[in-house]
Design a protein around this motif. Structure first.
Motif, mmCIF file in Angstrom:
data_model
loop_
_atom_site.group_PDB
_atom_site.id
_atom_site.type_symbol
_atom_site.label_atom_id
_atom_site.label_comp_id
_atom_site.label_asym_id
_atom_site.label_seq_id
_atom_site.Cartn_x
_atom_site.Cartn_y
_atom_site.Cartn_z
ATOM 1 N N LEU A 19 155.053 28.887 10.053
ATOM 2 C CA LEU A 19 155.639 28.857 8.714
ATOM 3 C C LEU A 19 157.114 28.491 8.774
ATOM 4 O O LEU A 19 157.581 27.616 8.018
ATOM 5 C CB LEU A 19 155.461 30.207 8.025
ATOM 6 N N ASP A 20 157.871 29.132 9.659
ATOM 7 C CA ASP A 20 159.302 28.849 9.751
ATOM 8 C C ASP A 20 159.555 27.398 10.154
ATOM 9 O O ASP A 20 160.464 26.745 9.632
ATOM 10 C CB ASP A 20 159.969 29.802 10.750
ATOM 11 N N SER A 21 158.751 26.883 11.085
ATOM 12 C CA SER A 21 158.876 25.485 11.472
ATOM 13 C C SER A 21 158.591 24.573 10.280
ATOM 14 O O SER A 21 159.320 23.600 10.042
ATOM 15 C CB SER A 21 157.917 25.180 12.624
ATOM 16 N N PHE A 22 157.553 24.899 9.531
ATOM 17 C CA PHE A 22 157.228 24.099 8.348
ATOM 18 C C PHE A 22 158.372 24.124 7.334
ATOM 19 O O PHE A 22 158.752 23.081 6.785
ATOM 20 C CB PHE A 22 155.949 24.620 7.689
ATOM 21 N N LEU A 23 158.936 25.298 7.078
ATOM 22 C CA LEU A 23 160.024 25.406 6.105
ATOM 23 C C LEU A 23 161.218 24.564 6.525
ATOM 24 O O LEU A 23 161.778 23.804 5.715
ATOM 25 C CB LEU A 23 160.441 26.872 5.949
ATOM 26 N N LEU A 24 161.627 24.679 7.768
ATOM 27 C CA LEU A 24 162.792 23.932 8.252
ATOM 28 C C LEU A 24 162.540 22.432 8.214
ATOM 29 O O LEU A 24 163.406 21.649 7.789
ATOM 30 C CB LEU A 24 163.149 24.379 9.669
ATOM 31 N N ARG A 25 161.356 22.016 8.634
ATOM 32 C CA ARG A 25 161.062 20.585 8.695
ATOM 33 C C ARG A 25 160.844 19.992 7.305
ATOM 34 O O ARG A 25 161.222 18.839 7.050
ATOM 35 C CB ARG A 25 159.852 20.350 9.597
ATOM 36 N N SER A 26 160.252 20.751 6.397
ATOM 37 C CA SER A 26 160.065 20.240 5.036
ATOM 38 C C SER A 26 161.405 20.103 4.323
ATOM 39 O O SER A 26 161.629 19.141 3.577
ATOM 40 C CB SER A 26 159.118 21.149 4.240
ATOM 41 N N LEU A 27 162.329 21.033 4.577
ATOM 42 C CA LEU A 27 163.668 20.917 3.998
ATOM 43 C C LEU A 27 164.418 19.726 4.603
ATOM 44 O O LEU A 27 165.156 19.035 3.899
ATOM 45 C CB LEU A 27 164.454 22.204 4.230
ATOM 46 N N ALA A 28 164.204 19.489 5.889
ATOM 47 C CA ALA A 28 164.848 18.324 6.525
ATOM 48 C C ALA A 28 164.359 17.033 5.887
ATOM 49 O O ALA A 28 165.156 16.110 5.629
ATOM 50 C CB ALA A 28 164.565 18.331 8.021
ATOM 51 N N ILE A 29 163.057 16.935 5.608
ATOM 52 C CA ILE A 29 162.513 15.757 4.943
ATOM 53 C C ILE A 29 163.143 15.578 3.564
ATOM 54 O O ILE A 29 163.422 14.459 3.127
ATOM 55 C CB ILE A 29 160.979 15.871 4.824
ATOM 56 N N ALA A 30 163.389 16.694 2.888
ATOM 57 C CA ALA A 30 163.971 16.651 1.546
ATOM 58 C C ALA A 30 165.472 16.403 1.549
ATOM 59 O O ALA A 30 166.087 16.295 0.484
ATOM 60 C CB ALA A 30 163.662 17.952 0.799
ATOM 61 N N GLY A 31 166.083 16.328 2.748
ATOM 62 C CA GLY A 31 167.508 16.036 2.830
ATOM 63 C C GLY A 31 168.386 17.245 3.080
ATOM 64 O O GLY A 31 169.612 17.154 2.964
ATOM 65 N N TYR A 32 167.781 18.378 3.452
ATOM 66 C CA TYR A 32 168.545 19.606 3.684
ATOM 67 C C TYR A 32 168.396 20.079 5.129
ATOM 68 O O TYR A 32 168.259 21.273 5.389
ATOM 69 C CB TYR A 32 168.083 20.716 2.737
ATOM 70 N N ALA A 33 168.457 19.157 6.071
ATOM 71 C CA ALA A 33 168.286 19.521 7.477
ATOM 72 C C ALA A 33 169.416 20.435 7.946
ATOM 73 O O ALA A 33 170.598 20.071 7.841
ATOM 74 C CB ALA A 33 168.245 18.264 8.335
ATOM 75 N N PRO A 34 169.100 21.614 8.462
ATOM 76 C CA PRO A 34 170.148 22.493 8.972
ATOM 77 C C PRO A 34 170.618 22.051 10.348
ATOM 78 O O PRO A 34 169.883 21.418 11.104
ATOM 79 C CB PRO A 34 169.444 23.861 9.045
ATOM 80 N N SER A 35 171.856 22.399 10.678
ATOM 81 C CA SER A 35 172.408 22.135 12.006
ATOM 82 C C SER A 35 172.439 23.442 12.789
ATOM 83 O O SER A 35 172.884 24.470 12.266
ATOM 84 C CB SER A 35 173.829 21.575 11.886
ATOM 85 N N PHE A 36 171.959 23.393 14.029
ATOM 86 C CA PHE A 36 171.958 24.591 14.858
ATOM 87 C C PHE A 36 172.829 24.442 16.106
ATOM 88 O O PHE A 36 172.898 25.356 16.910
ATOM 89 C CB PHE A 36 170.527 24.950 15.258
ATOM 90 N N ASP A 37 173.479 23.306 16.267
ATOM 91 C CA ASP A 37 174.352 23.093 17.415
ATOM 92 C C ASP A 37 175.728 22.631 16.948
ATOM 93 O O ASP A 37 176.710 23.373 17.037
ATOM 94 C CB ASP A 37 173.733 22.075 18.371
#
Length: 248
Positions: free
Chosen positions: A136-154
């Protein structure tokens, strides 16, 4: 009325009249579609079980003025039957389809990437490939990235300075260096940031080897980040069962 056919994932349904349902579908080629499935609540209906959330179907529809009309349905993958028997799988899948429904705002606009991502996530859930909460968490992060809200972790989300950084600022888009770090930022463990990055990238070797406490911290940050950038609450998230890993 124009007739068209497409592969579709059932996102949600609600009752219409005494025997019908309105179904919301995420299709491969036509984006999000709302349609009337006539007679599916009758016990004699041959397609009622196919018009349930999480099902992947081959559907034929007539194009209507306000709502399309389902004329034929064939099962492609019975994800609902496999997922509904397990509470952890069911709650994770419910949050996935709710998020997809919220992210794909406009009807009948192509959403190929969101469709493929949801198809893959529900398939992985149904096969119990990884822990449901992490899927679920992977899906949430990746779906937001597709929508233009990719988070940065580095890199710092504000200035781009290479990390690793200890702060995570939801409103700013992820990791924050000491100079850019706003007050009130979270300070997750380094292992949690590594886990979040692996979930975004689909690096399951790293994710599956993670510790329970880092999974819980990652889940909290993912939920907060998702709902902030969606600008609405994901109602099913608090119901997700994260009690224990289930990897098959």
């Amino acid at each position: 009325m124009p007739l068209y056919r497409d592969d579709a994932i059932v996102l949600r349904t609600h009752k219409l009249g005494e025997a019908d349902r309105i179904v919301t579908l995420l299709t491969r080629h036509h984006g999000k579609v709302r349609a009337v499935a006539k007679g599916v609540r009758r016990t004699t209906s041959r397609i009622g079980s196919r018009m349930e959330p999480f099902m992947l179907v081959d559907v034929q529809l007539y194009e209507g003025r306000n709502l399309d009309i389902v004329s034929q349905v064939e099962t492609r993958e019975p994800y609902a039957r496999r997922i509904a028997v397990d509470y952890a799988l069911y709650t994770a899948a419910t949050a996935m389809v709710e998020t997809a429904d919220k992210l794909v705002d406009h009807e009948k606009e192509p959403a190929h990437q969101q469709y493929r991502l949801l198809h893959g996530a529900l398939g992985a859930l149904s096969r119990r490939e990884h822990d449901p909460g992490m899927l679920l968490d992977s899906f949430l992060l990746r779906s937001l990235a597709i929508a233009g809200y990719a988070p940065s972790f580095d890199e710092c989300a504000s200035c781009g300075r290479p990390g690793p950084h200890r702060a995570f600022a939801i409103a700013e888009g992820g990791a924050a260096c000491e100079e850019c770090r706003p007050s009130g930022s979270a300070a997750p463990a380094e292992e949690t940031m590594r886990l979040l990055a692996s979930l975004l990238e689909g690096d399951w070797a790293v994710a599956d080897a993670s510790d329970g406490r880092h999974r819980r911290e990652a889940a909290g940050l993912t939920a907060a980040y998702s709902q902030f950038h969606l600008e609405r609450r994901i109602r099913s998230l608090p119901l997700v069962d994260r009690s224990e890993p289930q990897v098959g």
